[in-house]
Motif scaffolding. Structure first.
Motif, PDB file in Angstrom:
ATOM      1  N   PRO A  89       0.826  -1.213   0.000  1.00  0.00           N
ATOM      2  CA  PRO A  89       0.000   0.000   0.000  1.00  0.00           C
ATOM      3  C   PRO A  89       0.856   1.258   0.000  1.00  0.00           C
ATOM      4  O   PRO A  89       1.806   1.380   0.774  1.00  0.00           O
ATOM      5  N   ILE A  90       0.537   2.208  -0.871  1.00  0.00           N
ATOM      6  CA  ILE A  90       1.392   3.377  -1.068  1.00  0.00           C
ATOM      7  C   ILE A  90       0.685   4.695  -0.764  1.00  0.00           C
ATOM      8  O   ILE A  90       1.302   5.758  -0.810  1.00  0.00           O
ATOM      9  N   GLY A  91      -0.604   4.642  -0.461  1.00  0.00           N
ATOM     10  CA  GLY A  91      -1.381   5.866  -0.298  1.00  0.00           C
ATOM     11  C   GLY A  91      -0.822   6.826   0.733  1.00  0.00           C
ATOM     12  O   GLY A  91      -0.710   8.029   0.490  1.00  0.00           O
ATOM     13  N   ARG A  92      -0.455   6.306   1.909  1.00  0.00           N
ATOM     14  CA  ARG A  92       0.035   7.182   2.975  1.00  0.00           C
ATOM     15  C   ARG A  92       1.360   7.833   2.601  1.00  0.00           C
ATOM     16  O   ARG A  92       1.596   9.008   2.895  1.00  0.00           O
ATOM     17  N   LYS A  93       2.246   7.065   1.965  1.00  0.00           N
ATOM     18  CA  LYS A  93       3.543   7.626   1.574  1.00  0.00           C
ATOM     19  C   LYS A  93       3.364   8.703   0.515  1.00  0.00           C
ATOM     20  O   LYS A  93       4.014   9.756   0.575  1.00  0.00           O
ATOM     21  N   LEU A  94       2.472   8.462  -0.438  1.00  0.00           N
ATOM     22  CA  LEU A  94       2.219   9.473  -1.467  1.00  0.00           C
ATOM     23  C   LEU A  94       1.656  10.746  -0.840  1.00  0.00           C
ATOM     24  O   LEU A  94       2.031  11.854  -1.227  1.00  0.00           O
ATOM     25  N   ASP A  95       0.776  10.592   0.128  1.00  0.00           N
ATOM     26  CA  ASP A  95       0.194  11.746   0.804  1.00  0.00           C
ATOM     27  C   ASP A  95       1.282  12.537   1.530  1.00  0.00           C
ATOM     28  O   ASP A  95       1.299  13.776   1.491  1.00  0.00           O
ATOM     29  N   PHE A  96       2.204  11.835   2.176  1.00  0.00           N
ATOM     30  CA  PHE A  96       3.311  12.507   2.866  1.00  0.00           C
ATOM     31  C   PHE A  96       4.188  13.270   1.866  1.00  0.00           C
ATOM     32  O   PHE A  96       4.583  14.421   2.121  1.00  0.00           O
ATOM     33  N   LEU A  97       4.484  12.649   0.729  1.00  0.00           N
ATOM     34  CA  LEU A  97       5.336  13.298  -0.275  1.00  0.00           C
ATOM     35  C   LEU A  97       4.675  14.548  -0.845  1.00  0.00           C
ATOM     36  O   LEU A  97       5.346  15.553  -1.100  1.00  0.00           O
ATOM     37  N   VAL A  98       3.368  14.495  -1.038  1.00  0.00           N
ATOM     38  CA  VAL A  98       2.649  15.676  -1.529  1.00  0.00           C
ATOM     39  C   VAL A  98       2.749  16.803  -0.509  1.00  0.00           C
ATOM     40  O   VAL A  98       2.931  17.972  -0.871  1.00  0.00           O
TER      41      VAL A  98
END
Length: 291
Positions: free
Chosen positions: A241-250
Protein backbone atom coordinates in the motif's frame (compact mmCIF):
# COMPACT_ATOMS: atom_id res chain seq x y z
CA UNK A 1 1.14 -0.26 -8.11
CA UNK A 2 -1.73 2.15 -7.68
CA UNK A 3 -4.88 0.53 -6.28
CA UNK A 4 -7.97 2.59 -5.59
CA UNK A 5 -9.73 2.24 -2.26
CA UNK A 6 -13.12 2.59 -3.97
CA UNK A 7 -14.75 -0.51 -5.41
CA UNK A 8 -17.57 -3.02 -5.41
CA UNK A 9 -17.59 -6.79 -5.73
CA UNK A 10 -20.44 -9.30 -5.83
CA UNK A 11 -20.65 -13.09 -5.95
CA UNK A 12 -23.53 -15.54 -6.01
CA UNK A 13 -23.16 -19.29 -5.43
CA UNK A 14 -25.98 -21.84 -5.39
CA UNK A 15 -26.27 -25.42 -4.14
CA UNK A 16 -29.21 -27.80 -3.71
CA UNK A 17 -29.84 -26.40 -0.24
CA UNK A 18 -28.67 -22.79 -0.30
CA UNK A 19 -28.11 -19.67 -2.35
CA UNK A 20 -25.33 -17.43 -1.04
CA UNK A 21 -24.94 -13.81 -2.14
CA UNK A 22 -21.94 -11.76 -1.03
CA UNK A 23 -21.54 -8.04 -1.70
CA UNK A 24 -18.39 -6.12 -0.74
CA UNK A 25 -18.15 -2.35 -0.98
CA UNK A 26 -15.10 -0.24 -0.14
CA UNK A 27 -14.44 3.49 0.17
CA UNK A 28 -11.38 5.46 1.19
CA UNK A 29 -10.36 5.41 4.84
CA UNK A 30 -7.16 6.11 6.72
CA UNK A 31 -7.00 2.57 8.09
CA UNK A 32 -8.43 -0.86 7.32
CA UNK A 33 -11.90 -0.79 8.87
CA UNK A 34 -14.25 -3.70 8.21
CA UNK A 35 -17.95 -4.04 8.94
CA UNK A 36 -19.43 -7.50 8.22
CA UNK A 37 -23.18 -8.05 8.28
CA UNK A 38 -24.15 -11.71 8.24
CA UNK A 39 -26.90 -14.02 9.54
CA UNK A 40 -26.70 -15.20 13.13
CA UNK A 41 -25.87 -18.79 12.20
CA UNK A 42 -22.67 -17.61 10.47
CA UNK A 43 -21.27 -15.44 13.26
CA UNK A 44 -18.80 -18.20 14.17
CA UNK A 45 -17.03 -17.88 10.80
CA UNK A 46 -16.83 -14.07 10.84
CA UNK A 47 -13.12 -14.22 11.65
CA UNK A 48 -12.50 -16.54 8.67
CA UNK A 49 -14.36 -14.10 6.41
CA UNK A 50 -12.31 -11.20 7.76
CA UNK A 51 -9.00 -13.00 7.20
CA UNK A 52 -9.96 -13.95 3.64
CA UNK A 53 -10.87 -10.35 2.81
CA UNK A 54 -7.66 -9.04 4.36
CA UNK A 55 -5.71 -11.07 1.81
CA UNK A 56 -7.08 -8.75 -0.90
CA UNK A 57 -7.93 -5.52 0.96
CA UNK A 58 -5.28 -3.83 3.05
CA UNK A 59 -6.68 -0.33 3.44
CA UNK A 60 -10.09 1.33 3.26
CA UNK A 61 -13.50 1.15 4.86
CA UNK A 62 -15.08 -2.19 3.94
CA UNK A 63 -18.80 -3.03 4.05
CA UNK A 64 -19.66 -6.72 3.65
CA UNK A 65 -23.21 -8.00 3.18
CA UNK A 66 -23.92 -11.74 3.42
CA UNK A 67 -27.32 -12.99 2.28
CA UNK A 68 -28.47 -16.61 2.59
CA UNK A 69 -31.51 -18.15 0.94
CA UNK A 70 -32.61 -21.57 2.22
CA UNK A 71 -33.25 -22.96 5.68
CA UNK A 72 -30.49 -24.20 7.92
CA UNK A 73 -31.40 -27.43 9.77
CA UNK A 74 -32.55 -26.83 13.33
CA UNK A 75 -32.20 -29.22 16.26
CA UNK A 76 -35.09 -28.96 18.74
CA UNK A 77 -34.82 -30.30 22.27
CA UNK A 78 -37.18 -30.36 25.24
CA UNK A 79 -35.61 -28.75 28.28
CA UNK A 80 -37.14 -29.75 31.66
CA UNK A 81 -36.22 -28.19 34.97
CA UNK A 82 -36.96 -31.21 37.17
CA UNK A 83 -35.84 -29.56 40.37
CA UNK A 84 -38.15 -26.62 39.85
CA UNK A 85 -41.04 -28.97 38.99
CA UNK A 86 -40.45 -30.82 42.24
CA UNK A 87 -40.50 -27.58 44.23
CA UNK A 88 -43.59 -26.46 42.34
CA UNK A 89 -45.35 -29.77 43.08
CA UNK A 90 -44.45 -29.75 46.78
CA UNK A 91 -45.66 -26.17 47.09
CA UNK A 92 -49.07 -27.11 45.69
CA UNK A 93 -49.37 -30.15 47.98
CA UNK A 94 -48.53 -28.09 51.06
CA UNK A 95 -50.87 -25.29 49.99
CA UNK A 96 -53.72 -27.80 49.59
CA UNK A 97 -53.07 -29.30 53.03
CA UNK A 98 -52.67 -25.96 54.78
CA UNK A 99 -55.62 -24.21 53.23
CA UNK A 100 -57.81 -27.29 52.57
CA UNK A 101 -57.94 -26.65 48.85
CA UNK A 102 -59.54 -28.97 46.34
CA UNK A 103 -58.19 -29.92 42.94
CA UNK A 104 -55.49 -32.00 41.37
CA UNK A 105 -52.33 -31.25 39.47
CA UNK A 106 -52.46 -32.29 35.81
CA UNK A 107 -49.78 -32.63 33.17
CA UNK A 108 -51.31 -29.69 31.35
CA UNK A 109 -50.63 -27.52 34.40
CA UNK A 110 -46.92 -28.27 34.05
CA UNK A 111 -46.80 -27.88 30.27
CA UNK A 112 -48.26 -24.40 30.51
CA UNK A 113 -45.40 -23.21 32.71
CA UNK A 114 -42.57 -22.11 30.38
CA UNK A 115 -40.14 -21.85 33.27
CA UNK A 116 -40.65 -25.58 33.90
CA UNK A 117 -40.73 -26.98 30.38
CA UNK A 118 -39.68 -25.27 27.13
CA UNK A 119 -38.32 -26.12 23.70
CA UNK A 120 -34.71 -25.21 22.88
CA UNK A 121 -33.82 -24.62 19.23
CA UNK A 122 -30.21 -24.87 18.10
CA UNK A 123 -29.09 -24.48 14.54
CA UNK A 124 -27.07 -27.45 13.48
CA UNK A 125 -23.58 -26.86 12.20
CA UNK A 126 -23.60 -26.83 8.42
CA UNK A 127 -20.20 -27.27 6.83
CA UNK A 128 -21.67 -27.04 3.33
CA UNK A 129 -23.10 -23.57 4.00
CA UNK A 130 -19.89 -22.31 5.57
CA UNK A 131 -17.81 -23.49 2.61
CA UNK A 132 -20.23 -21.85 0.17
CA UNK A 133 -19.99 -18.56 2.05
CA UNK A 134 -16.17 -18.57 2.16
CA UNK A 135 -15.98 -19.45 -1.54
CA UNK A 136 -18.39 -16.63 -2.39
CA UNK A 137 -16.39 -14.20 -0.23
CA UNK A 138 -13.25 -15.09 -2.19
CA UNK A 139 -15.00 -14.51 -5.53
CA UNK A 140 -16.50 -11.20 -4.38
CA UNK A 141 -13.11 -10.04 -3.06
CA UNK A 142 -11.43 -10.85 -6.38
CA UNK A 143 -14.16 -8.98 -8.25
CA UNK A 144 -13.71 -6.00 -5.95
CA UNK A 145 -9.94 -6.06 -6.32
CA UNK A 146 -10.18 -6.10 -10.11
CA UNK A 147 -12.36 -3.00 -10.02
CA UNK A 148 -9.97 -1.28 -7.62
CA UNK A 149 -7.01 -2.11 -9.86
CA UNK A 150 -8.74 -0.73 -12.96
CA UNK A 151 -9.65 2.48 -11.17
CA UNK A 152 -6.12 2.64 -9.79
CA UNK A 153 -4.72 2.55 -13.32
CA UNK A 154 -6.81 5.58 -14.22
CA UNK A 155 -5.69 7.33 -11.06
CA UNK A 156 -2.05 6.68 -11.94
CA UNK A 157 -2.52 8.27 -15.36
CA UNK A 158 -3.98 11.39 -13.75
CA UNK A 159 -1.19 11.51 -11.16
CA UNK A 160 1.54 11.29 -13.77
CA UNK A 161 -0.19 13.93 -15.91
CA UNK A 162 -0.22 16.31 -12.94
CA UNK A 163 3.42 15.53 -12.14
CA UNK A 164 4.33 16.25 -15.76
CA UNK A 165 2.70 19.68 -15.50
CA UNK A 166 4.49 20.38 -12.22
CA UNK A 167 7.83 19.50 -13.83
CA UNK A 168 7.16 22.03 -16.60
CA UNK A 169 6.64 24.76 -14.04
CA UNK A 170 9.76 23.67 -12.16
CA UNK A 171 11.70 23.98 -15.42
CA UNK A 172 10.44 27.54 -15.76
CA UNK A 173 11.41 28.28 -12.17
CA UNK A 174 14.89 26.86 -12.72
CA UNK A 175 15.40 28.95 -15.84
CA UNK A 176 14.06 32.15 -14.35
CA UNK A 177 15.60 31.95 -10.84
CA UNK A 178 19.10 33.18 -11.89
CA UNK A 179 17.54 36.30 -13.43
CA UNK A 180 15.81 37.38 -10.22
CA UNK A 181 18.92 38.98 -8.70
CA UNK A 182 19.80 40.71 -11.97
CA UNK A 183 16.30 42.12 -12.31
CA UNK A 184 16.44 43.30 -8.69
CA UNK A 185 19.76 45.02 -9.38
CA UNK A 186 18.29 46.82 -12.38
CA UNK A 187 15.26 48.00 -10.40
CA UNK A 188 17.39 49.08 -7.45
CA UNK A 189 19.85 50.95 -9.68
CA UNK A 190 17.04 52.77 -11.46
CA UNK A 191 15.38 53.88 -8.22
CA UNK A 192 18.64 55.01 -6.62
CA UNK A 193 19.66 56.78 -9.78
CA UNK A 194 16.40 58.73 -9.76
CA UNK A 195 16.75 59.52 -6.08
CA UNK A 196 20.44 60.38 -6.00
CA UNK A 197 20.57 62.05 -9.40
CA UNK A 198 23.19 59.69 -10.77
CA UNK A 199 25.57 59.75 -7.79
CA UNK A 200 25.55 56.00 -7.19
CA UNK A 201 27.71 53.89 -4.89
CA UNK A 202 28.27 50.78 -7.02
CA UNK A 203 29.74 48.77 -4.13
CA UNK A 204 26.67 49.49 -2.00
CA UNK A 205 24.40 48.33 -4.80
CA UNK A 206 26.39 45.12 -5.25
CA UNK A 207 26.19 44.45 -1.50
CA UNK A 208 22.41 44.94 -1.46
CA UNK A 209 22.03 42.71 -4.51
CA UNK A 210 24.17 40.00 -2.93
CA UNK A 211 22.07 40.07 0.25
CA UNK A 212 18.87 39.89 -1.77
CA UNK A 213 20.21 37.09 -3.97
CA UNK A 214 21.09 35.04 -0.90
CA UNK A 215 17.63 35.51 0.62
CA UNK A 216 15.87 34.82 -2.67
CA UNK A 217 17.93 31.77 -3.61
CA UNK A 218 15.52 28.87 -4.27
CA UNK A 219 17.98 26.31 -5.62
CA UNK A 220 17.84 24.13 -2.50
CA UNK A 221 14.05 24.13 -2.50
CA UNK A 222 13.92 23.24 -6.17
CA UNK A 223 16.41 20.40 -5.61
CA UNK A 224 14.34 18.98 -2.75
CA UNK A 225 11.13 19.42 -4.74
CA UNK A 226 12.61 17.41 -7.62
CA UNK A 227 13.73 14.73 -5.19
CA UNK A 228 10.22 14.43 -3.73
CA UNK A 229 8.78 14.14 -7.23
CA UNK A 230 11.21 11.36 -8.14
CA UNK A 231 10.30 9.49 -4.96
CA UNK A 232 6.63 9.97 -5.77
CA UNK A 233 7.05 8.44 -9.24
CA UNK A 234 9.14 5.54 -7.90
CA UNK A 235 6.59 4.81 -5.19
CA UNK A 236 3.88 4.26 -7.80
CA UNK A 237 5.60 0.96 -8.71
CA UNK A 238 5.70 -0.42 -5.16
CA UNK A 239 3.58 -3.51 -4.45
CA UNK A 240 2.65 -2.65 -0.85
CA UNK A 241 0.00 0.00 0.00
CA UNK A 242 1.39 3.38 -1.07
CA UNK A 243 -1.38 5.87 -0.30
CA UNK A 244 0.04 7.18 2.97
CA UNK A 245 3.54 7.63 1.57
CA UNK A 246 2.22 9.47 -1.47
CA UNK A 247 0.19 11.75 0.80
CA UNK A 248 3.31 12.51 2.87
CA UNK A 249 5.34 13.30 -0.28
CA UNK A 250 2.65 15.68 -1.53
CA UNK A 251 2.78 17.49 1.82
CA UNK A 252 6.57 17.81 1.52
CA UNK A 253 6.25 19.12 -2.05
CA UNK A 254 3.76 21.70 -0.86
CA UNK A 255 6.14 22.76 1.92
CA UNK A 256 8.96 23.40 -0.56
CA UNK A 257 6.68 25.31 -2.95
CA UNK A 258 5.44 27.53 -0.12
CA UNK A 259 9.05 28.34 0.78
CA UNK A 260 9.84 29.17 -2.84
CA UNK A 261 6.87 31.51 -2.97
CA UNK A 262 7.88 33.31 0.23
CA UNK A 263 11.57 33.70 -0.73
CA UNK A 264 11.40 34.81 -4.34
CA UNK A 265 10.04 38.32 -4.71
CA UNK A 266 9.24 37.92 -8.39
CA UNK A 267 5.94 37.90 -10.31
CA UNK A 268 7.02 35.16 -12.73
CA UNK A 269 8.02 32.83 -9.91
CA UNK A 270 4.84 33.70 -8.01
CA UNK A 271 2.74 32.74 -11.04
CA UNK A 272 4.46 29.35 -11.33
CA UNK A 273 4.10 28.77 -7.58
CA UNK A 274 0.34 29.34 -7.81
CA UNK A 275 0.07 26.86 -10.69
CA UNK A 276 2.14 24.23 -8.86
CA UNK A 277 0.08 24.63 -5.67
CA UNK A 278 -3.11 24.12 -7.68
CA UNK A 279 -1.70 20.91 -9.17
CA UNK A 280 -0.55 19.72 -5.73
CA UNK A 281 -4.04 20.26 -4.36
CA UNK A 282 -5.33 18.01 -7.13
CA UNK A 283 -2.68 15.40 -6.28
CA UNK A 284 -3.65 15.55 -2.61
CA UNK A 285 -7.29 14.78 -3.43
CA UNK A 286 -6.32 11.91 -5.70
CA UNK A 287 -3.91 10.17 -3.31
CA UNK A 288 -6.59 10.19 -0.60
CA UNK A 289 -8.27 7.39 -2.56
CA UNK A 290 -5.18 5.22 -3.04
CA UNK A 291 -4.66 2.08 -0.92
Amino acid sequence: MVISMTGFGRAKIESDSFTVIIEVKTVNHRFNEMNIRLPRQLIKIEDKIRKKLNQHIRRGRVEVFVSIEGESPVIRKVHVDWQLIEEYYQFIIKAQEKYHLDGTITLQDLLNRSELIHIEENEAGNEELENLVLTAVEEAALSLKQMRVVEGEELEKDLLASISQINKHILELTGHAPLVAQLYKERLTKKLNEFLLGQLDESRILTEVAIFADKADINEEITRLKSHINQFIQTLDHTEPIGRKLDFLVQEMNREVNTIGSKANDSNIAKNVVEIKSLLEKLKEQVQNIE
